[in-house]
Every structure is written in structure tokens, then in C-alpha cells.
Design a protein around this motif. Structure first.
Motif, PDB file in Angstrom:
ATOM      1  N   HIS A 246      24.613  51.602  36.991  1.00  0.00           N
ATOM      2  CA  HIS A 246      25.912  51.914  37.588  1.00  0.00           C
ATOM      3  C   HIS A 246      26.217  51.002  38.773  1.00  0.00           C
ATOM      4  O   HIS A 246      27.377  50.638  39.004  1.00  0.00           O
ATOM      5  CB  HIS A 246      25.960  53.386  37.995  1.00  0.00           C
ATOM      6  CG  HIS A 246      25.959  54.333  36.828  1.00  0.00           C
ATOM      7  ND1 HIS A 246      26.916  54.287  35.843  1.00  0.00           N
ATOM      8  CD2 HIS A 246      25.095  55.311  36.476  1.00  0.00           C
ATOM      9  CE1 HIS A 246      26.663  55.224  34.928  1.00  0.00           C
ATOM     10  NE2 HIS A 246      25.561  55.853  35.296  1.00  0.00           N
ATOM     11  N   ALA A 247      25.179  50.620  39.530  1.00  0.00           N
ATOM     12  CA  ALA A 247      25.390  49.687  40.641  1.00  0.00           C
ATOM     13  C   ALA A 247      25.857  48.333  40.118  1.00  0.00           C
ATOM     14  O   ALA A 247      26.749  47.702  40.702  1.00  0.00           O
ATOM     15  CB  ALA A 247      24.109  49.528  41.448  1.00  0.00           C
ATOM     16  N   ALA A 248      25.244  47.881  39.019  1.00  0.00           N
ATOM     17  CA  ALA A 248      25.644  46.601  38.436  1.00  0.00           C
ATOM     18  C   ALA A 248      27.079  46.649  37.928  1.00  0.00           C
ATOM     19  O   ALA A 248      27.775  45.628  37.915  1.00  0.00           O
ATOM     20  CB  ALA A 248      24.687  46.227  37.298  1.00  0.00           C
ATOM     21  N   ARG A 249      27.510  47.841  37.508  1.00  0.00           N
ATOM     22  CA  ARG A 249      28.893  48.011  37.046  1.00  0.00           C
ATOM     23  C   ARG A 249      29.845  48.328  38.205  1.00  0.00           C
ATOM     24  O   ARG A 249      31.018  48.617  37.983  1.00  0.00           O
ATOM     25  CB  ARG A 249      28.942  49.119  36.003  1.00  0.00           C
ATOM     26  CG  ARG A 249      28.391  48.694  34.647  1.00  0.00           C
ATOM     27  CD  ARG A 249      28.356  49.858  33.674  1.00  0.00           C
ATOM     28  NE  ARG A 249      28.297  49.395  32.290  1.00  0.00           N
ATOM     29  CZ  ARG A 249      28.086  50.190  31.245  1.00  0.00           C
ATOM     30  NH1 ARG A 249      27.898  51.479  31.427  1.00  0.00           N
ATOM     31  NH2 ARG A 249      28.070  49.695  30.025  1.00  0.00           N
ATOM     32  N   GLU A 250      29.295  48.329  39.417  1.00  0.00           N
ATOM     33  CA  GLU A 250      30.060  48.581  40.641  1.00  0.00           C
ATOM     34  C   GLU A 250      30.634  49.988  40.692  1.00  0.00           C
ATOM     35  O   GLU A 250      31.670  50.233  41.320  1.00  0.00           O
ATOM     36  CB  GLU A 250      31.155  47.529  40.839  1.00  0.00           C
ATOM     37  CG  GLU A 250      30.599  46.114  40.938  1.00  0.00           C
ATOM     38  CD  GLU A 250      31.639  45.083  41.322  1.00  0.00           C
ATOM     39  OE1 GLU A 250      32.236  45.228  42.404  1.00  0.00           O
ATOM     40  OE2 GLU A 250      31.853  44.153  40.523  1.00  0.00           O
ATOM     41  N   ASP A 251      29.961  50.927  40.035  1.00  0.00           N
ATOM     42  CA  ASP A 251      30.298  52.350  40.140  1.00  0.00           C
ATOM     43  C   ASP A 251      29.377  52.928  41.220  1.00  0.00           C
ATOM     44  O   ASP A 251      28.377  53.588  40.938  1.00  0.00           O
ATOM     45  CB  ASP A 251      30.081  53.049  38.801  1.00  0.00           C
ATOM     46  CG  ASP A 251      30.535  54.504  38.818  1.00  0.00           C
ATOM     47  OD1 ASP A 251      30.786  55.031  39.923  1.00  0.00           O
ATOM     48  OD2 ASP A 251      30.592  55.123  37.730  1.00  0.00           O
ATOM     49  N   VAL A 421      36.358  33.221  37.202  1.00  0.00           N
ATOM     50  CA  VAL A 421      37.036  33.973  36.132  1.00  0.00           C
ATOM     51  C   VAL A 421      36.167  33.953  34.862  1.00  0.00           C
ATOM     52  O   VAL A 421      36.025  34.966  34.163  1.00  0.00           O
ATOM     53  CB  VAL A 421      38.432  33.386  35.850  1.00  0.00           C
ATOM     54  CG1 VAL A 421      39.030  34.013  34.597  1.00  0.00           C
ATOM     55  CG2 VAL A 421      39.348  33.606  37.052  1.00  0.00           C
ATOM     56  N   ALA A 422      35.581  32.797  34.569  1.00  0.00           N
ATOM     57  CA  ALA A 422      34.737  32.686  33.370  1.00  0.00           C
ATOM     58  C   ALA A 422      33.522  33.612  33.475  1.00  0.00           C
ATOM     59  O   ALA A 422      33.152  34.265  32.484  1.00  0.00           O
ATOM     60  CB  ALA A 422      34.273  31.242  33.196  1.00  0.00           C
ATOM     61  N   VAL A 423      32.948  33.708  34.656  1.00  0.00           N
ATOM     62  CA  VAL A 423      31.787  34.597  34.843  1.00  0.00           C
ATOM     63  C   VAL A 423      32.228  36.058  34.723  1.00  0.00           C
ATOM     64  O   VAL A 423      31.550  36.862  34.073  1.00  0.00           O
ATOM     65  CB  VAL A 423      31.140  34.361  36.227  1.00  0.00           C
ATOM     66  CG1 VAL A 423      30.050  35.406  36.490  1.00  0.00           C
ATOM     67  CG2 VAL A 423      30.534  32.966  36.286  1.00  0.00           C
ATOM     68  N   GLN A 424      33.375  36.390  35.299  1.00  0.00           N
ATOM     69  CA  GLN A 424      33.866  37.760  35.187  1.00  0.00           C
ATOM     70  C   GLN A 424      34.089  38.142  33.737  1.00  0.00           C
ATOM     71  O   GLN A 424      33.795  39.252  33.301  1.00  0.00           O
ATOM     72  CB  GLN A 424      35.168  37.912  35.974  1.00  0.00           C
ATOM     73  CG  GLN A 424      34.964  38.029  37.477  1.00  0.00           C
ATOM     74  CD  GLN A 424      36.261  38.183  38.225  1.00  0.00           C
ATOM     75  OE1 GLN A 424      37.237  37.459  37.950  1.00  0.00           O
ATOM     76  NE2 GLN A 424      36.317  39.115  39.167  1.00  0.00           N
ATOM     77  N   THR A 425      34.634  37.214  32.956  1.00  0.00           N
ATOM     78  CA  THR A 425      34.882  37.480  31.536  1.00  0.00           C
ATOM     79  C   THR A 425      33.564  37.685  30.796  1.00  0.00           C
ATOM     80  O   THR A 425      33.434  38.584  29.952  1.00  0.00           O
ATOM     81  CB  THR A 425      35.640  36.299  30.908  1.00  0.00           C
ATOM     82  OG1 THR A 425      36.859  36.078  31.607  1.00  0.00           O
ATOM     83  CG2 THR A 425      35.919  36.558  29.434  1.00  0.00           C
ATOM     84  N   HIS A 426      32.551  36.880  31.159  1.00  0.00           N
ATOM     85  CA  HIS A 426      31.234  36.945  30.506  1.00  0.00           C
ATOM     86  C   HIS A 426      30.523  38.247  30.809  1.00  0.00           C
ATOM     87  O   HIS A 426      29.851  38.829  29.956  1.00  0.00           O
ATOM     88  CB  HIS A 426      30.371  35.773  30.947  1.00  0.00           C
ATOM     89  CG  HIS A 426      28.964  35.830  30.465  1.00  0.00           C
ATOM     90  ND1 HIS A 426      28.608  35.561  29.167  1.00  0.00           N
ATOM     91  CD2 HIS A 426      27.817  36.168  31.116  1.00  0.00           C
ATOM     92  CE1 HIS A 426      27.302  35.704  29.019  1.00  0.00           C
ATOM     93  NE2 HIS A 426      26.801  36.080  30.204  1.00  0.00           N
ATOM     94  N   THR A 427      30.655  38.721  32.076  1.00  0.00           N
ATOM     95  CA  THR A 427      29.888  39.898  32.499  1.00  0.00           C
ATOM     96  C   THR A 427      30.653  41.196  32.360  1.00  0.00           C
ATOM     97  O   THR A 427      30.116  42.266  32.679  1.00  0.00           O
ATOM     98  CB  THR A 427      29.454  39.733  33.963  1.00  0.00           C
ATOM     99  OG1 THR A 427      30.611  39.554  34.801  1.00  0.00           O
ATOM    100  CG2 THR A 427      28.521  38.556  34.126  1.00  0.00           C
ATOM    101  N   ALA A 428      31.905  41.117  31.952  1.00  0.00           N
ATOM    102  CA  ALA A 428      32.720  42.341  31.858  1.00  0.00           C
ATOM    103  C   ALA A 428      32.153  43.307  30.820  1.00  0.00           C
ATOM    104  O   ALA A 428      31.629  42.896  29.802  1.00  0.00           O
ATOM    105  CB  ALA A 428      34.136  41.964  31.502  1.00  0.00           C
TER     106      ALA A 428
END
Length: 428
Positions: A246-251, A421-428
Motif C-alpha cells: 500500500h505504501a508503494a501504491r501511495e495509499d 511520464v514514461a515511468v509513471q505509465t510503467h509503474t501505474a
């Protein structure tokens, strides 16, 4: 003058007979057995009873023949090797690291069979990992793997250490492969305890690789592997893993809730090392929630629990979190000193954590107005973090882009934002 009787062999004729029989059993000729300092002709004279070999020669011949020097010298096995290995393992369990290292080194030097050599190497590898030396641990354990030609899925303790060592230096594919095979083997022999162990380890490796869906599915499976477990350590590990996910998902609220559950359970046990790590995890989450005072209190409690059992890497991770707290409290000079110390300790072990450390130091220099130094450190942090993209890399790219734009380098800033943006897309 008559030759003085040797005290390390029972009888030269008997030594020669045992050497000849062991050589034939191994399928070696005298020439094949020979080595520098011990020619085929000299071996022939030993076998004839005309020469008494030194203990060093007996040890080397025994190593090549798969028997002990004691057997060649007297015909009797003293079983010292097993006793030394047992004593070394007990010393390691009691965290008497210096004694364990000396005993394992002695066992390795005296080993005459591949199993004895592999056992000593495994012990040295586990000791190295406990001392915060994952690369040395990997070298020792992989050598043992080669010597014994062992299937790691049948060696859970060994597989656990090797997989975690690979994960700690961000070689996640190797780590995941070990944990996957070990989990499959544990399920195949209907061993729920080992299955849970490797399922949790594998889930954490998936989290580190930002494969959150796989981690979530695996943690759900853990409950079916041991649905009735009342073991507090098992439940704490599960809560710990859920918190990291959950921390990795920023929850952050849910991450903090699971971290607190893990900490409450661990405080009821005698596992001070795990309890210290739970304090650090919860402090990390509280810092994500912008609660630096609470985080520092947790870190101080955790460090006190670590005492002498923590490795340099453990201490460095605590320093890294404390530096984050000091930045939030605007105590920048203290933060810079701590973060730089932590980064130096972590760089060789974990590029991911080392990169986070350099990003923190960069943030401090930025606050102090030293843009050149901050840019240099952000670029270094991005390079280290790029091996396994995560939200930390996105944050570094965003801060780096903002600095570049402020410096008038708009094209460079745009390129960095595209990477974010590319990293955000990859890790989403």
C-alpha cells in the motif's frame, strides 16, 4: 642416525596402503593425483611405505580423493568437521559473528568432501549477509551451489538468504527466480510453513519490482496456504508485506494501518530485530504523511532495539529516514550530513536506497541555494534509481526538471519530464 618416528601417522606401510586404496577408489593414477610439491614418483614411494608425507600433503591428497587427512594418517575419522560446523551454526544463531566466522573458515580449510566444503561456504555466505555484505554473500553461496551441485529448492534456508541478497542489490530477476522455484517446491511437498515463507518473500520482491498486481494476488494466496495460523511472526510478516504494497501504491493511511498491526504483534514477541524493522517501516510511512516528529520518535525506538544486531545497511536505512524527517523539520545541515553518510553505506549494497539517499542530499543543497551541486546529485540519483523505476525516480525527475527550467534549460527540462511520464505509465 635412525629417522625419528613420526607422531602424525600410525604406520608408513598402512598409510601407503590406505592412500593406494583411496586412489584406486577415486579412479586416479599416480600422475593424475600428483600436484606441485608431490610428484608421481613421490606418491609411489609413499604407497610403498618408504616415505612419510607431511600433514599438508595428506590434507591435499585427501581433498583430491574425497577422504580426510585423518583417515590417510591413522585410518580413523575424528568427525571434527561436523562438530566444527555445528558449533559454527550455533554461534551464528547466537549472533556471535566473529566466532562463527572463524569456525566456518576453519571448517572450509579442513573440508575434504564437497558437502563439507559447501556447508562451510553456505555458513560464510549467511554470515556475510547478516553483516550487511550482500555481494560477498552471493559469491559464497553461488560457490557453494557450484561445489555441491545442489537444487536450491531443497535448501530453504540457503535459498532464503541468496534470494534476499540478490534483492538487496536490486538483482530482482535472480531473486524472483529463486523464490518462485522454492515456493513451487514447498507446495509440491505439502510444506505450508515453507510455502508461506517463500510466498511472502516473493511478494516483497514483486513489490520492489513494482509488479503490484502479482504481489497482491500472491498475498491473497498466503491466507489459503496457512488459513489457521496463529503464529504472530507469520501474521506480522503478512501485515508488513501488505503495508509495503500500500505504501508503494501511495495509499498511506492503509499502509500505516497494516504497519501498526505488524508492530503491535512483533512487540509481543522476543524478535527485537523484526520489531526494529517495523519501527523503520512505520516511520517511512509517517514521513510520507508529513509527520516528521512521530517518525523521529519511531526511528529512535527502532535504533535502540537494533543494538548490536543491526548491519551497516540497517543503520544506513535508519539514517536515511531520519534525514527525511530533518528535511521536513528544516534542519537542513543535519539532514545533509546524515543523508550523505547513509548514501555512502548503501551505494554498494542497494542502488535503489543509495539513489534515494543522493536525492535527499540534492534536496538539501537545493534548499541551501547550491543549484549546481543539487543538479549533479539529482542526476546521480536518477542514474541509480533508473535500474528499477519507481515513484522515487518520478519524484527525482520532477525535481530535476523544475531545477533545469529555473536555470533556463527548458528543452532539457521537457525531456526529463517526458521520462517522468514514461515511468509513471510503467509503474501505474
Amino acid at each position: 642416525m635412525p629417522r625419528r618416528k613420526s607422531t602424525h601417522v600410525d604406520d608408513p606401510i598402512a598409510v601407503g596402503h590406505r592412500l593406494r586404496e583411496a586412489r584406486k577408489q577415486a579412479g586416479l593414477s599416480q600422475r593424475q593425483l600428483s600436484f606441485p610439491g608431490c610428484s608421481p614418483a613421490y606418491i609411489s614411494r609413499i604407497e610403498a611405505g618408504d616415505r612419510i608425507p607431511s600433514l599438508q600433503l595428506l590434507r591435499e591428497m585427501g581433498r583430491r580423493l574425497g577422504v580426510s587427512e585423518d583417515y590417510l594418517a591413522t585410518g580413523a575419522e575424528r568427525h571434527d568437521e561436523k562438530a566444527v560446523l555445528v558449533e559454527a551454526e550455533i554461534s551464528l544463531r547466537l549472533d556471535e559473528r566473529e566466532l562463527a566466522g572463524a569456525l566456518y573458515a576453519e571448517a572450509l580449510e579442513r573440508a575434504t568432501t564437497s558437502d563439507e566444503r559447501a556447508s562451510a561456504l553456505v555458513g560464510l555466505g549467511q554470515l556475510a549477509f547478516r553483516e550487511g555484505k550482500p555481494r560477498e554473500a552471493i559469491a559464497r553461496l553461488e560457490e557453494a551451489r557450484s561445489v555441491a551441485r545442489a537444487d536450491l529448492s531443497d535448501q530453504p534456508g540457503w535459498a532464503d538468504t541468496l534470494g534476499r541478497a540478490y534483492a538487496s542489490i536490486d538483482q530482482l530477476e535472480a531473486s524472483i527466480g529463486i523464490f518462485e522455484r522454492s515456493l513451487a517446491a514447498a507446495e509440491g511437498r505439502n510444506d505450508p510453513i515453507e510455502a508461506v515463507r517463500f510466498a511472502v518473500l516473493l511478494a516483497n520482491a514483486y513489490i520492489d519490482k513494482t509488479e503490484f498486481h502479482e504481489a497482491e494476488q500472491l498475498l491473497d494466496r498466503v491466507l489459503t496456504l496457512a488459513p489457521d495460523s496463529r503464529d504472530p511472526i507469520f501474521r506480522a510478516r503478512l501485515y508488513w508485506s501488505q503495508s509495503r504494497l500500500h505504501a508503494a501504491r501511495e495509499d498511506h493511511p492503509r499502509a500505516a494501518r497494516y504497519a501498526r498491526k505488524a508492530l503491535n504483534l512483533l512487540e509481543l514477541t522476543e524478535h527485537t530485530y523484526y520489531t526494529a524493522q517495523a519501527h523503520q517501516l512505520l516511520a517511512h510511512i509517517e514521513l510520507d504523511r508529513r509527520n516528521p516528529e512521530e517518525a523521529i520518535e519511531l526511528l529512535q525506538k527502532g535504533l535502540a532495539l537494533l543494538a548490536d544486531s543491526g548491519t551497516p545497511i540497517d543503520i544506513a536505512l535508519f539514517k536515511l529516514e531520519e534525514a527525511r524527517a530533518l528535511i521536513q523539520l528544516e534542519r537542513l545541515e543535519e539532514a545533509a550530513s546524515l543523508a550523505m553518510d547513509a548514501s555512502g553505506l548503501l551505494t554498494d549494497a542497494s542502488p535503489q536506497d543509495g539513489g534515494r539517499g543522493y536525492a535527499l542530499v540534492a534536496e538539501v543543497f537545493s534548499e541551501l541555494g547550491d543549484s549546481r551541486k543539487a543538479l549533479e546529485l539529482y542526476e546521480l540519483a536518477a542514474e541509480m534509481l533508473s535500474a528499477h523505476p519507481s515513484r522515487y525516480l518520478v519524484e527525482v525527475y520532477e525535481k530535476l526538471a523544475a531545477m533545469l527550467e529555473a536555470e533556463g534549460q527548458k528543452d532539457e527540462a521537457l525531456n526529463v519530464l517526458k521520462k517522468a511520464v514514461a515511468v509513471q505509465t510503467h509503474t501505474a
